[in-house]
Write a protein that holds these residues in place. Sequence first.
Motif, PDB file in Angstrom:
ATOM      1  N   THR A   1     -20.648 -32.448 -15.518  1.00  0.00           N
ATOM      2  CA  THR A   1     -19.693 -31.348 -15.409  1.00  0.00           C
ATOM      3  C   THR A   1     -19.404 -30.774 -16.789  1.00  0.00           C
ATOM      4  O   THR A   1     -19.493 -31.493 -17.797  1.00  0.00           O
ATOM      5  CB  THR A   1     -18.372 -31.817 -14.767  1.00  0.00           C
ATOM      6  N   ALA A   2     -19.048 -29.492 -16.795  1.00  0.00           N
ATOM      7  CA  ALA A   2     -18.597 -28.859 -18.038  1.00  0.00           C
ATOM      8  C   ALA A   2     -17.084 -28.937 -18.176  1.00  0.00           C
ATOM      9  O   ALA A   2     -16.541 -28.623 -19.253  1.00  0.00           O
ATOM     10  CB  ALA A   2     -19.038 -27.396 -18.069  1.00  0.00           C
ATOM     11  N   LEU A   3     -16.406 -29.356 -17.118  1.00  0.00           N
ATOM     12  CA  LEU A   3     -14.941 -29.431 -17.139  1.00  0.00           C
ATOM     13  C   LEU A   3     -14.513 -30.813 -17.612  1.00  0.00           C
ATOM     14  O   LEU A   3     -14.267 -31.733 -16.818  1.00  0.00           O
ATOM     15  CB  LEU A   3     -14.378 -29.131 -15.750  1.00  0.00           C
ATOM     16  N   ILE A   4     -14.461 -30.969 -18.923  1.00  0.00           N
ATOM     17  CA  ILE A   4     -14.142 -32.245 -19.570  1.00  0.00           C
ATOM     18  C   ILE A   4     -12.926 -32.030 -20.461  1.00  0.00           C
ATOM     19  O   ILE A   4     -12.924 -31.145 -21.320  1.00  0.00           O
ATOM     20  CB  ILE A   4     -15.316 -32.746 -20.421  1.00  0.00           C
ATOM     21  N   GLU A   5     -11.905 -32.827 -20.278  1.00  0.00           N
ATOM     22  CA  GLU A   5     -10.701 -32.767 -21.119  1.00  0.00           C
ATOM     23  C   GLU A   5     -10.549 -34.087 -21.871  1.00  0.00           C
ATOM     24  O   GLU A   5      -9.997 -35.048 -21.343  1.00  0.00           O
ATOM     25  CB  GLU A   5      -9.457 -32.498 -20.278  1.00  0.00           C
ATOM     26  N   PRO A   6     -11.042 -34.153 -23.113  1.00  0.00           N
ATOM     27  CA  PRO A   6     -10.893 -35.383 -23.881  1.00  0.00           C
ATOM     28  C   PRO A   6      -9.428 -35.601 -24.250  1.00  0.00           C
ATOM     29  O   PRO A   6      -8.732 -34.663 -24.644  1.00  0.00           O
ATOM     30  CB  PRO A   6     -11.743 -35.128 -25.133  1.00  0.00           C
ATOM     31  N   LEU A   7      -8.973 -36.832 -24.144  1.00  0.00           N
ATOM     32  CA  LEU A   7      -7.627 -37.192 -24.562  1.00  0.00           C
ATOM     33  C   LEU A   7      -7.636 -37.910 -25.899  1.00  0.00           C
ATOM     34  O   LEU A   7      -6.664 -37.868 -26.649  1.00  0.00           O
ATOM     35  CB  LEU A   7      -6.963 -38.078 -23.509  1.00  0.00           C
ATOM     36  N   SER A   8      -8.731 -38.569 -26.195  1.00  0.00           N
ATOM     37  CA  SER A   8      -8.919 -39.299 -27.444  1.00  0.00           C
ATOM     38  C   SER A   8     -10.395 -39.664 -27.510  1.00  0.00           C
ATOM     39  O   SER A   8     -11.196 -39.211 -26.684  1.00  0.00           O
ATOM     40  CB  SER A   8      -8.044 -40.562 -27.473  1.00  0.00           C
ATOM     41  N   LEU A   9     -10.768 -40.484 -28.472  1.00  0.00           N
ATOM     42  CA  LEU A   9     -12.167 -40.892 -28.567  1.00  0.00           C
ATOM     43  C   LEU A   9     -12.612 -41.700 -27.356  1.00  0.00           C
ATOM     44  O   LEU A   9     -13.799 -41.710 -27.023  1.00  0.00           O
ATOM     45  CB  LEU A   9     -12.391 -41.733 -29.831  1.00  0.00           C
TER      46      LEU A   9
END
Length: 370
Positions: free
Chosen positions: A113-121
């Motif tokens: 998916t292109a819908l990625i929301e990183p929160l941290s490493l």
Amino acid sequence: MTLPSSPPAPHRPAVEGAFAPRKIIHVDMDAFYASVEQRDDPALRGRPVAVGGSRQRGVVAAASYEARRFGVRSAMSSMAALRRCPELVFVRPRFEAYKAISQQIRSIFADHTALIEPLSLDEAYLDVTAAAGSATGIAAAIRARILADTGLTASAGVSYNKFLAKLASDHRKPDGLTVIAPGRGEAFVEGLDIARFHGVGPVTAARMKDLGIATGADLRARSSEELDALFGKAGRYYYWAARGVDHRPVRPDRVRRSSGSEHTFAEDLTTETELIAGLAPAVAAVWRHCEASGTLGRTVTLKVKYADFRQITRSRTGAEPVASRDALDAIGRDLVRGVMPLRAGVRLIGLALSGFSAEAATDRQLALAL
């Protein structure tokens, strides 16, 4: 974690999942920094490991599961960690290595998916609503690929909103996969100990239990008006969390413009020494975000809430970004001295860093104060 401050719009159902449910995955690496160190140094495997500083003012950035069994946790002072686990092995952090592995994992996400929301490493939300296949199958494939490519384990939660996906990923750590299907979120939440709700800290959990709120079901039994009266603005969050409701979308490439942490104390702080000690976990948490995101900020803000709930803030903005944890700690201490003498006992203290600039840290080797 912040849930909507208002109820769902009238055309949306009150129960999440009854209308066009999303397919959300939350992936969280297991004891990421410590696991990388154990992977790369066989002598550390099976031993209690802390990534961070072993000196008197050092802070634990991450703890292996062997260390967690002794009560060692991130943001704990090194001395407190050693008292709990005298056999604890401290390892200097290698943030460039962690960033490289994080990018490797991020590329695995991008295959789905292109819908990625990183929160941290080490953690991220993925929206796979439009992806082919089931969310559960995608989560299983991602975990298998991470293990094959990096030698590390990840836990994943699958559900129809971010709040529940995060709860699910925590449910069977380490190396677990939990699914909360549409229509089952409220039932999952109702059986949870209130202390497991994100946004409910130890002091609030103790207060809730004194009020007879021990589980999600107990919380759901309270009206919105009652929770607002008891907990202020947070009451609305608790109301919807108890119902498993969260309409926030996954936001790709989210830019975080500030980082803050605060702590409420069981007993009021009354001296400068107590305030500085109480501020230490917030300094550690804020600097961890700087390390994980590769960003530095220019404005440091101290928040103090007195026993009578009156609140003040004090800020300092520098010409250059705060370049080290020691510098952040020093500014925090100066701001604390600036509120002395105290007008009353202090029940909450927090620290925030804002005015972030990614460019200021792009090519730097970030490290904890060791």
